[in-house]
Design a protein around this motif. Structure first.
Motif, PDB file in Angstrom:
ATOM      1  N   ALA A  61       0.701  -1.369  -0.034  1.00 56.09           N
ATOM      2  CA  ALA A  61       0.074   0.003  -0.126  1.00 56.09           C
ATOM      3  C   ALA A  61       0.915   1.320  -0.107  1.00 56.09           C
ATOM      4  O   ALA A  61       1.981   1.246   0.707  1.00 56.09           O
ATOM      5  CB  ALA A  61      -0.912   0.091   1.306  1.00 56.09           C
ATOM      6  N   ASP A  62       0.276   2.169  -0.650  1.00 52.78           N
ATOM      7  CA  ASP A  62       1.129   3.509  -0.775  1.00 52.78           C
ATOM      8  C   ASP A  62       1.456   4.110   0.691  1.00 52.78           C
ATOM      9  O   ASP A  62       2.734   4.677   0.823  1.00 52.78           O
ATOM     10  CB  ASP A  62       0.402   4.483  -1.668  1.00 52.78           C
ATOM     11  N   SER A  63       0.573   3.805   1.690  1.00 47.97           N
ATOM     12  CA  SER A  63       0.791   4.435   3.078  1.00 47.97           C
ATOM     13  C   SER A  63       2.041   3.691   3.757  1.00 47.97           C
ATOM     14  O   SER A  63       2.433   4.374   4.823  1.00 47.97           O
ATOM     15  CB  SER A  63      -0.432   4.117   3.681  1.00 47.97           C
ATOM     16  N   VAL A  64       2.440   2.611   3.352  1.00 48.85           N
ATOM     17  CA  VAL A  64       3.509   1.831   4.067  1.00 48.85           C
ATOM     18  C   VAL A  64       4.582   1.591   3.316  1.00 48.85           C
ATOM     19  O   VAL A  64       5.935   1.290   3.664  1.00 48.85           O
ATOM     20  CB  VAL A  64       3.090   0.385   4.752  1.00 48.85           C
ATOM     21  N   LYS A  65       4.777   1.936   1.974  1.00 47.18           N
ATOM     22  CA  LYS A  65       5.791   1.722   0.920  1.00 47.18           C
ATOM     23  C   LYS A  65       6.846   2.492   1.468  1.00 47.18           C
ATOM     24  O   LYS A  65       6.990   3.512   1.923  1.00 47.18           O
ATOM     25  CB  LYS A  65       5.353   2.238  -0.505  1.00 47.18           C
ATOM     26  N   GLY A  66       8.312   1.746   1.404  1.00 47.58           N
ATOM     27  CA  GLY A  66       9.371   2.486   1.864  1.00 47.58           C
ATOM     28  C   GLY A  66       9.659   2.194   3.655  1.00 47.58           C
ATOM     29  O   GLY A  66      10.588   2.355   4.017  1.00 47.58           O
ATOM     30  N   ARG A  67       8.537   1.842   4.332  1.00 53.21           N
ATOM     31  CA  ARG A  67       8.820   1.644   5.655  1.00 53.21           C
ATOM     32  C   ARG A  67       8.495   0.090   6.107  1.00 53.21           C
ATOM     33  O   ARG A  67       9.095  -0.198   7.106  1.00 53.21           O
ATOM     34  CB  ARG A  67       7.669   2.695   6.368  1.00 53.21           C
ATOM     35  N   PHE A  68       7.748  -0.437   5.598  1.00 49.65           N
ATOM     36  CA  PHE A  68       7.177  -1.942   5.600  1.00 49.65           C
ATOM     37  C   PHE A  68       7.863  -2.667   4.909  1.00 49.65           C
ATOM     38  O   PHE A  68       8.076  -2.384   3.407  1.00 49.65           O
ATOM     39  CB  PHE A  68       5.601  -1.984   5.952  1.00 49.65           C
ATOM     40  N   THR A  69       8.150  -3.767   5.223  1.00 51.86           N
ATOM     41  CA  THR A  69       8.852  -5.052   4.172  1.00 51.86           C
ATOM     42  C   THR A  69       8.011  -6.142   4.728  1.00 51.86           C
ATOM     43  O   THR A  69       8.017  -6.833   5.703  1.00 51.86           O
ATOM     44  CB  THR A  69      10.233  -5.115   4.313  1.00 51.86           C
ATOM     45  N   ILE A  70       7.680  -7.005   3.473  1.00 52.58           N
ATOM     46  CA  ILE A  70       6.617  -8.126   3.983  1.00 52.58           C
ATOM     47  C   ILE A  70       8.070  -9.297   3.223  1.00 52.58           C
ATOM     48  O   ILE A  70       8.527  -9.169   2.399  1.00 52.58           O
ATOM     49  CB  ILE A  70       5.643  -8.326   2.935  1.00 52.58           C
ATOM     50  N   SER A  71       8.139 -10.425   3.992  1.00 55.19           N
ATOM     51  CA  SER A  71       8.918 -11.547   3.550  1.00 55.19           C
ATOM     52  C   SER A  71       8.300 -12.618   3.869  1.00 55.19           C
ATOM     53  O   SER A  71       7.492 -12.790   4.844  1.00 55.19           O
ATOM     54  CB  SER A  71      10.321 -11.296   4.191  1.00 55.19           C
ATOM     55  N   ARG A  72       8.748 -13.836   3.609  1.00 55.24           N
ATOM     56  CA  ARG A  72       8.504 -15.289   3.896  1.00 55.24           C
ATOM     57  C   ARG A  72       9.713 -16.238   3.922  1.00 55.24           C
ATOM     58  O   ARG A  72      10.470 -16.168   3.434  1.00 55.24           O
ATOM     59  CB  ARG A  72       7.189 -15.751   2.832  1.00 55.24           C
ATOM     60  N   ASP A  73       9.135 -17.131   4.710  1.00 59.41           N
ATOM     61  CA  ASP A  73      10.246 -18.306   4.764  1.00 59.41           C
ATOM     62  C   ASP A  73       9.360 -19.638   4.459  1.00 59.41           C
ATOM     63  O   ASP A  73       8.593 -19.919   5.576  1.00 59.41           O
ATOM     64  CB  ASP A  73      10.831 -18.248   6.306  1.00 59.41           C
ATOM     65  N   ASN A  74       9.255 -20.088   3.573  1.00 65.84           N
ATOM     66  CA  ASN A  74       8.575 -21.359   3.190  1.00 65.84           C
ATOM     67  C   ASN A  74       8.897 -22.539   3.830  1.00 65.84           C
ATOM     68  O   ASN A  74       8.170 -23.350   4.304  1.00 65.84           O
ATOM     69  CB  ASN A  74       8.582 -21.508   1.593  1.00 65.84           C
ATOM     70  N   ALA A  75      10.228 -22.837   4.375  1.00 65.40           N
ATOM     71  CA  ALA A  75      10.462 -23.752   5.165  1.00 65.40           C
ATOM     72  C   ALA A  75       9.966 -23.900   6.548  1.00 65.40           C
ATOM     73  O   ALA A  75       9.511 -24.817   7.030  1.00 65.40           O
ATOM     74  CB  ALA A  75      12.058 -23.964   5.166  1.00 65.40           C
ATOM     75  N   LYS A  76       9.876 -22.565   7.146  1.00 59.30           N
ATOM     76  CA  LYS A  76       9.275 -22.240   8.105  1.00 59.30           C
ATOM     77  C   LYS A  76       7.825 -22.025   8.272  1.00 59.30           C
ATOM     78  O   LYS A  76       7.223 -21.979   9.115  1.00 59.30           O
ATOM     79  CB  LYS A  76       9.938 -21.230   9.005  1.00 59.30           C
ATOM     80  N   LYS A  77       7.266 -22.046   6.982  1.00 62.81           N
ATOM     81  CA  LYS A  77       5.596 -21.684   6.946  1.00 62.81           C
ATOM     82  C   LYS A  77       5.223 -20.537   7.710  1.00 62.81           C
ATOM     83  O   LYS A  77       4.271 -20.343   8.283  1.00 62.81           O
ATOM     84  CB  LYS A  77       4.816 -22.860   7.424  1.00 62.81           C
ATOM     85  N   THR A  78       6.316 -19.392   7.394  1.00 62.95           N
ATOM     86  CA  THR A  78       6.070 -18.134   8.112  1.00 62.95           C
ATOM     87  C   THR A  78       6.241 -17.201   7.232  1.00 62.95           C
ATOM     88  O   THR A  78       6.906 -17.032   6.503  1.00 62.95           O
ATOM     89  CB  THR A  78       6.950 -18.273   9.401  1.00 62.95           C
ATOM     90  N   VAL A  79       5.209 -16.023   7.392  1.00 63.85           N
ATOM     91  CA  VAL A  79       5.458 -14.597   6.748  1.00 63.85           C
ATOM     92  C   VAL A  79       5.572 -13.734   7.710  1.00 63.85           C
ATOM     93  O   VAL A  79       5.058 -13.752   8.810  1.00 63.85           O
ATOM     94  CB  VAL A  79       4.224 -14.374   5.741  1.00 63.85           C
ATOM     95  N   TYR A  80       6.201 -12.713   7.152  1.00 61.51           N
ATOM     96  CA  TYR A  80       6.783 -11.571   8.251  1.00 61.51           C
ATOM     97  C   TYR A  80       6.423 -10.316   7.624  1.00 61.51           C
ATOM     98  O   TYR A  80       6.205 -10.122   6.527  1.00 61.51           O
ATOM     99  CB  TYR A  80       8.416 -11.689   8.305  1.00 61.51           C
TER     100      TYR A  80
END
Length: 129
Positions: A61-80
């Protein structure tokens, strides 16, 4: 049946950082597009970020761009969701969501919630001024 459990919310001062996590059980996590949404008191739920099944593509979303980062670890079945430079207006309950059709990230659009099949219970993030 897929279950999503968020964690890591809390109270932080403006300008601070916080990382929330979403652990999945059941299903085939590595095939899912994942998203983060949030809902502040008295407001509608809004899109925050999404990530493709491989993790190679992200959308914000534009409101969080540059401040938030989404990532995932498929081995751990987790998204951050790493949240930096937090503002009081970021205060909300944060929900993660899974789209069992991984192509939803490309066809959704991923900012709309209609294509997400599974939702977590949410974690509260409060940013004090």
């Amino acid at each position: 049946q897929v279950q999503l459990v968020e964690s890591g919310g809390g109270l932080v001062q403006a300008g601070g950082s916080l990382r929330v996590s979403c652990a999945a059980s059941g299903g085939t996590f590595s095939r899912y597009a994942m998203g983060w949404f949030r809902q502040a008191p008295g407001k509608e739920r809004e899109f925050v970020a999404a990530i493709s099944w491989s993790g190679g593509f992200t959308y914000y979303a534009d409101s969080v761009k540059g401040r938030f980062t989404i990532s995932r670890d498929n081995a751990k079945k987790t998204v951050y969701l790493q949240m930096n430079s937090l503002k009081p207006e970021d205060t909300a309950v944060y929900y993660c969501a899974a789209a069992s059709d991984g192509s939803y990230f490309y066809t959704g659009p991923p900012a709309t919630d209609r294509g997400y099949d599974y939702w977590g219970q949410g974690t509260q993030v409060t940013v004090s001024s």
